[in-house]
Design a protein around this motif. Structure first.
Motif, short mmCIF file in Angstrom:
data_model
loop_
_atom_site.label_atom_id
_atom_site.label_comp_id
_atom_site.label_asym_id
_atom_site.label_seq_id
_atom_site.Cartn_x
_atom_site.Cartn_y
_atom_site.Cartn_z
N PRO A 51 0.83 -1.21 0.00
CA PRO A 51 0.00 0.00 0.00
C PRO A 51 0.86 1.26 0.00
O PRO A 51 1.90 1.32 0.66
CB PRO A 51 -0.82 -0.12 1.29
N ARG A 66 -2.58 -1.58 5.15
CA ARG A 66 -3.50 -2.23 4.20
C ARG A 66 -4.95 -1.87 4.51
O ARG A 66 -5.75 -1.67 3.60
CB ARG A 66 -3.29 -3.74 4.24
N ALA A 122 -4.94 -8.09 -0.41
CA ALA A 122 -5.21 -6.92 0.44
C ALA A 122 -5.38 -7.31 1.91
O ALA A 122 -5.11 -6.50 2.79
CB ALA A 122 -6.45 -6.19 -0.04
#
Length: 569
Positions: free
Chosen positions: A430, A490, A510
């Motif tokens: 991320p 995340r 994710a």
């Protein structure tokens, strides 16, 4: 001629970039030319005035005070004209340089947002950042001072030579023979140093890139014990840069001594021949003194012209590097009219093949369809093409063959703005930017408020972490700020993706790294909110895969299987 050609080419590049500013630059150049011509006409008038006074005294005639005052008034007006024209040219060029470089920075920034991701992939990070940190200041110097300075000093040389020929044609011709020799020497040295300056720019970019890697991968290097290797590699690059720097500046540093030597020889010859002519009354005293002033002054514009030419060469390299980026091809679809809108989020991938470098195919004839209201899992072993497929769906790259459509429109023809509004993704690593947690989630969406922020944070479970922070959503994060663990990063990225209520959501591992309870909670909430949204999850998590609606399994770049009913299977 090489000097003038190089300067002219750089000016043509500036003209192609900004014609309006180029017209102002020409106006400033004319002012600089006028001021210089006026300045170097003054010594000739003073010499003429001196000879007139000497002749009047020799003939035992009284001086015409009115005539003397008229000439002095003309000289005073010329000084005023020189001062006004010179300062106005400098003032305007400073403003032009400020405006042009500001616009150039903005143009570079916009361009980087419009070039294909493959263009950034093939460029060193340090090389790209050096366009902003090194090249733009160099162009600013070219526009603000070196451009008009080069023209002004060339004008000085021409003006002085012209005044020399008028003052004494014989001495003027003798001195004129030396000027081409000096210019030729300067041209030869500068031509050979141009390659060295280009090499030096490349080495600066490599140094910047390595420093960027050292900073961003500092922990990895510590863990892997790569400190000594990194230090050795940096030493080699630094040594190469030093070598290129010494080579280019040593060669260009030969100019000043050589020009000074030639000018001193010319001065000595002028003094000897002029003294002989003065002795035999072949030259007035005033013109001789005027000529000697011009000879002494001549060395300055010659030296500065050659020196400025070196600077212009180096700055032209910087200008070329900037123009290379500005002229780079843009992504297809960037010039669309923007009328198309994604309404449903139906994705069709038809016979898509793709390779990163043109050699090995990462995807081979992949065909699959994703429709709203379902959650899909894209699975496969490492290197099977899962992330590559996600990159193509996000429009980062274009297929080598086949097509990808969203709601029946080829993704190539959909604007980046429209894709960004309706298709969001959470990648494996991320991205956070310097700012607060609130700014990282809302990210320039003025239509979203505090309720939207808290709702999405509650959905992802980020709120429990943020509520423990002293400053809550106003906690500063990013470089040199509060460190946020990867799982929470995340969650933050997932919150940012969901807050805009996108029609298409792509999650690349994710929820990896989250505890099973938190990961399951997020998945349950995504499944509950799948109505009207296309959700694609790339994952190896078997428990997660068993809960989605359909599974697309990739193997060596092809769709190995497509399970339409996971639970039934």
């Amino acid at each position: 001629m090489g000097m003038i050609t190089s300067a002219w080419n750089s000016l043509k590049m500036l003209e192609s970039y900004d014609k309006s500013k180029y017209k102002e630059m020409r106006y400033c150049a004319i002012l600089a030319l006028i001021s210089t011509a006026v300045l170097y006409t003054i010594p000739y008038i003073c010499g003429f005035l001196l000879d007139w006074m000497v002749e009047s005294v020799s003939a035992e005639q009284s001086l015409d005070i009115d005539y003397l005052l008229d000439v002095c008034t003309v000289i005073l007006l010329m000084v005023v004209l020189w001062y006004v024209a010179s300062n106005e040219s400098k003032r305007r060029m400073s403003l032009i340089a400020l405006s042009m470089t500001r616009h150039m920075r903005e143009s570079l920034n916009r361009k980087l947002m419009r070039v294909p991701v493959s263009y950034i992939d093939n460029a060193l990070a340090g090389d790209m950042s050096s366009r902003f940190t090194n090249d733009i200041p160099a162009v600013s110097k070219l526009v603000s001072s070196d451009y008009t300075g080069f023209i002004a000093h060339l004008t000085m040389i021409v003006s002085i030579l012209l005044m020399m020929l008028i003052s004494s044609p014989v001495l003027g011709l003798i001195f004129l023979l030396m000027v081409p020799v000096v210019i030729f020497i300067g041209w030869r040295i500068s031509t050979r140093s141009e390659r060295d300056f280009s090499e030096m720019s490349v080495k600066v970019a490599e140094l910047n890139s390595q420093m960027n890697d050292i900073i961003t991968t500092h922990k990895t290097m510590k863990v892997e014990g790569l400190e000594s290797e990194v230090v050795d590699q940096f030493k080699r690059t630094n040594r190469d840069f030093t070598s290129a720097y010494v080579k280019s500046h040593t060669r260009s540093g030969m100019l000043n001594p050589m020009v000074s030597t030639m000018m001193n020889v010319g001065y000595l010859l002028t003094v000897i021949i002029g003294a002989v002519m003065l002795y035999y009354h072949n030259m007035p005293v005033g013109m001789f003194l005027t000529f000697m002033i011009y000879v002494r002054v001549m060395s300055t514009p010659l030296l500065l012209t050659v020196t400025l030419f070196d600077s212009i060469r180096e700055e032209t390299v910087s200008l070329n590097r900037i123009m290379d980026v500005l002229n780079a091809p843009e992504e297809e679809g960037e010039d669309t009219d923007g009328d198309f809108r994604i309404t449903d989020g139906v994705i069709k991938v038809e016979d898509v093949s793709f390779s990163y470098n043109g050699d090995r195919k990462v995807l081979k004839g992949v065909s699959v369809e994703f429709v709203p209201g379902k959650v899909y899992a894209v699975t496969g072993s490492t290197g099977s093409g899962k992330t590559t497929l996600a990159n193509l769906l996000m429009g980062f790259y274009r297929p080598d063959s086949g097509s990808i459509t969203i709601d029946g429109r080829d993704i190539k023809k959909i604007s980046r703005e429209e894709l960004g509004t309706n298709l969001t993704a959470v990648l494996q690593n991320p991205w956070m930017f310097s700012g607060t947690i609130r700014e990282n989630i809302i990210y320039n969406r003025s239509d979203l408020g505090e309720e939207d922020l808290k709702e999405v944070a509650s959905l992802t479970g980020l709120d429990s972490y943020v509520n423990e922070l002293p400053d809550g959503y106003d906690t500063a994060i990013g470089e040199e700020s509060t460190y946020i663990p990867l799982p929470q990063r995340r969650l933050l990225a997932l919150s940012r993706a969901l807050i805009g209520d996108p029609k298409i959501l792509i999650l690349d591992e994710a929820v990896a790294g989250l505890d099973p309870i938190r990961g399951q909670s997020i998945l349950d909430r995504l499944l509950a909110s799948k109505s009207g949204r296309t959700i694609i999850i790339i994952s190896h998590n078997q428990a997660l895969i068993e809960q989605v609606d359909e599974v697309v399994h990739l193997e060596e770049g092809t769709v190995n299987s497509h399970l339409l009913d996971v639970n039934a299977s």
